[in-house]
Design a protein around this motif. Structure first.
Motif, short mmCIF file in Angstrom:
data_model
loop_
_atom_site.label_atom_id
_atom_site.label_comp_id
_atom_site.label_asym_id
_atom_site.label_seq_id
_atom_site.Cartn_x
_atom_site.Cartn_y
_atom_site.Cartn_z
N MET A 1 27.08 -71.29 50.36
CA MET A 1 26.55 -70.91 51.57
C MET A 1 25.80 -69.52 51.16
O MET A 1 24.72 -69.41 51.76
N ASP A 2 26.51 -68.69 50.74
CA ASP A 2 25.96 -67.32 50.64
C ASP A 2 24.78 -67.44 49.35
O ASP A 2 23.77 -66.75 49.90
N GLU A 3 24.85 -68.42 48.72
CA GLU A 3 23.58 -68.62 47.86
C GLU A 3 22.38 -69.25 48.71
O GLU A 3 21.21 -68.59 48.35
N LEU A 4 22.60 -69.78 49.48
CA LEU A 4 21.51 -70.53 50.45
C LEU A 4 21.08 -69.37 51.32
O LEU A 4 19.78 -69.34 51.38
N ILE A 5 21.75 -68.38 51.80
CA ILE A 5 21.17 -67.32 52.72
C ILE A 5 20.57 -66.17 51.93
O ILE A 5 19.46 -65.97 52.08
N ARG A 6 20.96 -66.03 50.57
CA ARG A 6 19.91 -65.59 49.61
C ARG A 6 18.81 -65.88 49.29
O ARG A 6 17.84 -65.29 49.25
N ARG A 7 18.64 -67.23 49.21
CA ARG A 7 17.33 -67.94 48.95
C ARG A 7 16.50 -67.94 50.14
O ARG A 7 15.29 -67.48 50.02
N GLU A 8 16.92 -67.97 51.39
CA GLU A 8 16.36 -67.98 52.67
C GLU A 8 15.85 -66.51 52.78
O GLU A 8 14.48 -66.13 53.13
N ASN A 9 16.62 -65.48 52.45
CA ASN A 9 16.19 -64.07 52.32
C ASN A 9 14.95 -63.88 51.52
O ASN A 9 13.96 -63.03 51.77
N LEU A 10 15.20 -64.33 50.30
CA LEU A 10 13.95 -64.16 49.38
C LEU A 10 12.87 -64.87 49.80
O LEU A 10 11.86 -63.95 49.67
N ALA A 11 12.69 -65.82 50.21
CA ALA A 11 11.67 -66.75 50.85
C ALA A 11 10.98 -65.96 51.89
O ALA A 11 9.77 -65.74 52.30
N GLY A 12 11.84 -65.48 52.83
CA GLY A 12 11.29 -64.47 53.96
C GLY A 12 10.58 -63.23 53.47
O GLY A 12 9.57 -62.82 53.84
N PHE A 13 11.29 -62.47 52.61
CA PHE A 13 10.41 -61.40 51.72
C PHE A 13 9.05 -61.76 51.18
O PHE A 13 8.20 -60.98 51.09
N VAL A 14 8.98 -63.11 50.55
CA VAL A 14 8.03 -63.33 49.95
C VAL A 14 6.73 -63.63 50.99
O VAL A 14 5.73 -63.40 50.76
N ARG A 15 7.27 -64.47 52.09
CA ARG A 15 6.45 -64.74 53.23
C ARG A 15 5.84 -63.48 53.74
O ARG A 15 4.53 -63.22 53.87
#
Length: 136
Positions: free
Chosen positions: A1-15
């Motif tokens: 679950m922590d990995e998915l949160i990290r990916r979502e955060n990364l996507a948010g920074f990219v956006r």
């Protein structure tokens, strides 16, 4: 679950980085019929993914439809197909340069099923140099 949160955060920074550059960003889970165009930033939820975040460029429906007609009637040597590919490749190159300048680790797709896309592997350790605040 922590990995998915990290990916979502990364996507948010990219956006955020792409929006700051003035590019249209397609929101996740937006209805395609609305006429969404711009950078579509997706999180890969698979454990053994090519990259945590993928970016596709979505041209206007008129160009996408012309590309589809060209591909069904003669292939990628048709003018509409060539123009579509030029637009997508040019926009992805610009997106890659913008994100790289902002400190992201970006590469061309390594996924044979999504060749016209970018992969974002990491976010900068701190905020972009042009912005005063630091990223968490």
């Amino acid at each position: 679950m922590d990995e998915l949160i990290r990916r979502e955060n990364l996507a948010g920074f990219v956006r955020g980085s792409l929006a700051a550059a003035g590019l249209a960003v397609v929101a996740p889970d937006m209805v395609p019929q609305v006429g969404c165009t711009g950078a579509e930033v997706k999180v890969d939820r698979l454990t053994d993914c090519h990259a945590p975040v993928r970016i596709d460029w979505i041209p206007d429906r008129a160009l996408t439809d012309a590309f589809g007609r060209a591909m069904s009637s003669g292939g990628d040597d048709q003018p509409a197909a060539r123009h579509y590919l030029l637009v997508v490749e040019t926009m992805l190159r610009a997106i890659s340069e913008i994100l790289t300048s902002d400190g992201f680790t970006v590469r061309d797709s390594t996924n044979d099923f999504a060749p016209l896309s970018l992969e974002v592997l990491a976010t900068p350790r701190q905020g972009p140099g042009w912005y005063d605040d630091q990223r968490p």
